[in-house]
Write an enzyme that holds these catalytic residues in place. Sequence first.
Site, PDB file in Angstrom:
ATOM      1  N   TRP A 104      -4.284  -0.091   3.838  1.00 22.72           N
ATOM      2  CA  TRP A 104      -3.647   0.769   4.836  1.00 22.72           C
ATOM      3  C   TRP A 104      -3.383  -0.060   6.097  1.00 22.72           C
ATOM      4  O   TRP A 104      -4.219  -0.884   6.489  1.00 22.72           O
ATOM      5  CB  TRP A 104      -4.584   1.936   5.143  1.00 22.72           C
ATOM      6  CG  TRP A 104      -3.962   3.008   5.967  1.00 22.72           C
ATOM      7  CD1 TRP A 104      -3.243   4.059   5.510  1.00 22.72           C
ATOM      8  CD2 TRP A 104      -4.015   3.134   7.397  1.00 22.72           C
ATOM      9  NE1 TRP A 104      -2.821   4.837   6.567  1.00 22.72           N
ATOM     10  CE2 TRP A 104      -3.281   4.292   7.736  1.00 22.72           C
ATOM     11  CE3 TRP A 104      -4.588   2.386   8.424  1.00 22.72           C
ATOM     12  CZ2 TRP A 104      -3.120   4.724   9.042  1.00 22.72           C
ATOM     13  CZ3 TRP A 104      -4.420   2.816   9.731  1.00 22.72           C
ATOM     14  CH2 TRP A 104      -3.694   3.975  10.032  1.00 22.72           C
ATOM     15  N   TRP A 133       0.823  -1.222   0.000  1.00 26.66           N
ATOM     16  CA  TRP A 133       0.000   0.000   0.000  1.00 26.66           C
ATOM     17  C   TRP A 133       0.851   1.264   0.000  1.00 26.66           C
ATOM     18  O   TRP A 133       1.871   1.339   0.690  1.00 26.66           O
ATOM     19  CB  TRP A 133      -0.877  -0.014   1.252  1.00 26.66           C
ATOM     20  CG  TRP A 133      -1.538   1.279   1.574  1.00 26.66           C
ATOM     21  CD1 TRP A 133      -0.996   2.318   2.278  1.00 26.66           C
ATOM     22  CD2 TRP A 133      -2.858   1.688   1.202  1.00 26.66           C
ATOM     23  NE1 TRP A 133      -1.915   3.341   2.368  1.00 26.66           N
ATOM     24  CE2 TRP A 133      -3.061   2.980   1.725  1.00 26.66           C
ATOM     25  CE3 TRP A 133      -3.897   1.078   0.488  1.00 26.66           C
ATOM     26  CZ2 TRP A 133      -4.252   3.678   1.556  1.00 26.66           C
ATOM     27  CZ3 TRP A 133      -5.091   1.779   0.324  1.00 26.66           C
ATOM     28  CH2 TRP A 133      -5.264   3.058   0.850  1.00 26.66           C
ATOM     29  N   MET A 134       0.399   2.300  -0.713  1.00 23.56           N
ATOM     30  CA  MET A 134       1.000   3.641  -0.652  1.00 23.56           C
ATOM     31  C   MET A 134      -0.108   4.668  -0.458  1.00 23.56           C
ATOM     32  O   MET A 134      -1.135   4.569  -1.108  1.00 23.56           O
ATOM     33  CB  MET A 134       1.725   3.940  -1.965  1.00 23.56           C
ATOM     34  CG  MET A 134       2.165   5.392  -2.116  1.00 23.56           C
ATOM     35  SD  MET A 134       2.651   5.810  -3.814  1.00 23.56           S
ATOM     36  CE  MET A 134       4.312   5.237  -3.887  1.00 23.56           C
ATOM     37  N   ASN A 135       0.108   5.660   0.439  1.00 29.64           N
ATOM     38  CA  ASN A 135      -0.716   6.868   0.358  1.00 29.64           C
ATOM     39  C   ASN A 135       0.185   8.091   0.286  1.00 29.64           C
ATOM     40  O   ASN A 135       1.064   8.104  -0.589  1.00 29.64           O
ATOM     41  CB  ASN A 135      -1.863   6.919   1.383  1.00 29.64           C
ATOM     42  CG  ASN A 135      -1.521   6.826   2.845  1.00 29.64           C
ATOM     43  OD1 ASN A 135      -1.176   5.774   3.328  1.00 29.64           O
ATOM     44  ND2 ASN A 135      -1.659   7.900   3.578  1.00 29.64           N
ATOM     45  N   ASP A 136      -0.014   9.108   1.088  1.00 30.73           N
ATOM     46  CA  ASP A 136       0.639  10.415   0.896  1.00 30.73           C
ATOM     47  C   ASP A 136       2.118  10.363   0.513  1.00 30.73           C
ATOM     48  O   ASP A 136       2.877   9.571   1.074  1.00 30.73           O
ATOM     49  CB  ASP A 136       0.627  11.219   2.201  1.00 30.73           C
ATOM     50  CG  ASP A 136      -0.687  11.209   2.915  1.00 30.73           C
ATOM     51  OD1 ASP A 136      -1.665  10.676   2.395  1.00 30.73           O
ATOM     52  OD2 ASP A 136      -0.720  11.759   4.030  1.00 30.73           O
ATOM     53  N   ARG A 162      -0.826  16.527  13.394  1.00 28.94           N
ATOM     54  CA  ARG A 162       0.049  15.708  12.538  1.00 28.94           C
ATOM     55  C   ARG A 162       0.514  16.430  11.273  1.00 28.94           C
ATOM     56  O   ARG A 162       0.006  17.467  10.906  1.00 28.94           O
ATOM     57  CB  ARG A 162      -0.665  14.417  12.145  1.00 28.94           C
ATOM     58  CG  ARG A 162      -1.982  14.593  11.415  1.00 28.94           C
ATOM     59  CD  ARG A 162      -2.605  13.225  11.122  1.00 28.94           C
ATOM     60  NE  ARG A 162      -3.933  13.332  10.538  1.00 28.94           N
ATOM     61  CZ  ARG A 162      -5.050  13.369  11.230  1.00 28.94           C
ATOM     62  NH1 ARG A 162      -5.026  13.323  12.547  1.00 28.94           N
ATOM     63  NH2 ARG A 162      -6.219  13.457  10.614  1.00 28.94           N
TER      64      ARG A 162
HETATM   65  C1  FRU Z   1      -3.553  11.889   4.890  1.00 29.30           C
HETATM   66  C2  FRU Z   1      -3.301  11.127   6.158  1.00 29.30           C
HETATM   67  C3  FRU Z   1      -2.410  11.911   7.093  1.00 29.30           C
HETATM   68  C4  FRU Z   1      -1.775  10.839   7.932  1.00 29.30           C
HETATM   69  C5  FRU Z   1      -1.589   9.735   6.932  1.00 29.30           C
HETATM   70  C6  FRU Z   1      -1.729   8.356   7.513  1.00 29.30           C
HETATM   71  O1  FRU Z   1      -3.917  11.116   3.807  1.00 29.30           O
HETATM   72  O2  FRU Z   1      -4.525  10.787   6.788  1.00 29.30           O
HETATM   73  O3  FRU Z   1      -3.046  12.903   7.859  1.00 29.30           O
HETATM   74  O4  FRU Z   1      -0.561  11.303   8.446  1.00 29.30           O
HETATM   75  O5  FRU Z   1      -2.571   9.933   5.925  1.00 29.30           O
HETATM   76  O6  FRU Z   1      -1.351   7.404   6.591  1.00 29.30           O
END
Ligand code: FRU
Length: 462
Positions: free
Chosen positions: A51, A24-27, A148
């Site tokens: 996630w 998985w990848m996000n930000d 955060r």
């Molecule tokens: C944004 C977010 C951030 C958090 C991260 C968790 O997409 O919800 O606020 O640090 O992703 O993966």
Amino acid sequence: MQEVMKVTDQRYRLGYHLMTKGGWMNDSNGFPWFKGYYHMFYQYYPYAAEWGPMHWGHARSKDLVHWETLPVALAPDEHEDGCFSGSAVVYDDKLWLIYTGHHLTNPEDSEEFYQDQNIAWSEDGIHFTKYEGNPVLRAPADNTKHFRNPKVWQEGDIFYMVLGSQGSDELGRALLYESNDLKKWQLVSVLDKAMNLKDEGYMWECPDFFHLDGQDVLLMSPRGLEPQGDCFHNLNQTCYLLGQQDEENYLVRQEFTEIDRGHDFYATQTMLAPDGRRIMTAWMNAWDSPMYEKEDGWAGALTIPRELRIEKGRLYQKPVSELSSMRLHRVLDGGLVPESSISLPAASEIKLLFKDCGDFSGRLLKIGDGGQELSISLDAEGSRILVERTTKDGLRAAKIMPYKDLDLHIFVDRSSAEIFVNRGEITFTERMYWQGKLELSLGEKAVREACIYALEKETNQY
Ligand code: FRU
């Protein structure tokens, strides 16, 4: 030992976008320049295409096009339930990561947590050591659990941090801190805060703050906005505010504007390149995106890097010039007559100029594989451009400034399309789950100038 996720099917794998090798990848997280390389960190869970406890994935590039995946930079330790989004800065010849420690207070309930800010450093830009004095910053008394996503930069001898937060009034805000050494931080100001919930959100994630073309720019991903006309139709948005920081370090600003008008764009990260360009990337998904690639052992990608500028009081985006090195050959160079079709390579770059279309309403083009389709139309009466994909809630639209000629610059990849309208005044980022052969079909309007390139298909090295 947990097994790292493997890709089981290549059908949606992107050709030239940064992805994980599985998982998985996000930000996007830190995006620094260090010892001859652009580095890109990102939220990563290696053990599922979902996630999970967040790690920082890592890749580096010499040219913003070809990315070499490096070992995981940060993994949660016994004090943390996740290393959440943050940023990176170069200091004292070392690369420093500034990240959010995510701590669950009730393992049964993911909504019960607190967050603090932490640092880690590296001499080689590959292996990172967490600072033994972590955390370096805890939430102030008037903050809720949402605290955060530190974005840190240096001005002279001082480091500044803009941080996403929710005040005790349950509205989103961006806090500004300063430090001499990244280890001790003092609150400077509440740089800006939401005026109300429905228009400006209950939490501002992933803020970023920089000076560009005479303006101060605050980017953030607010949560909780309600749709207004054509705006704010995704579950969460990514917005910018232009303004000027006043003497009290408060941002006097204009209205909330969405940075990208498509379905799949969230959580930006910018960097100042050595040549002075402000370059932005973002997660090319959103929390409510279907992400069909999960079935194949991976999820998520980053957008192409985009150079920012301000023109006529708006934030414009332009694909970075380095991307032209991906062009393999021209598929078309000339015009296109109405209602014509041309087959497209799955990785392609399309530049089209439509003349005299100030009064035109109707479809300009569609890109599809016979099943999934992406269409682009104009609505002269409403001065709008419409982008529609064949999915539920598939339409996104935006007002455009008065124009006569319209240019489109589109980057198509195996499962995405990024559309830059009128030199980047508006962009739409979309994941498109095409599987068959792609075709571009024109509507009733001729294209005066068209240039289509086939692009490289393997810019990631794992
Ligand atoms: C944004 C977010 C951030 C958090 C991260 C968790 O997409 O919800 O606020 O640090 O992703 O993966």
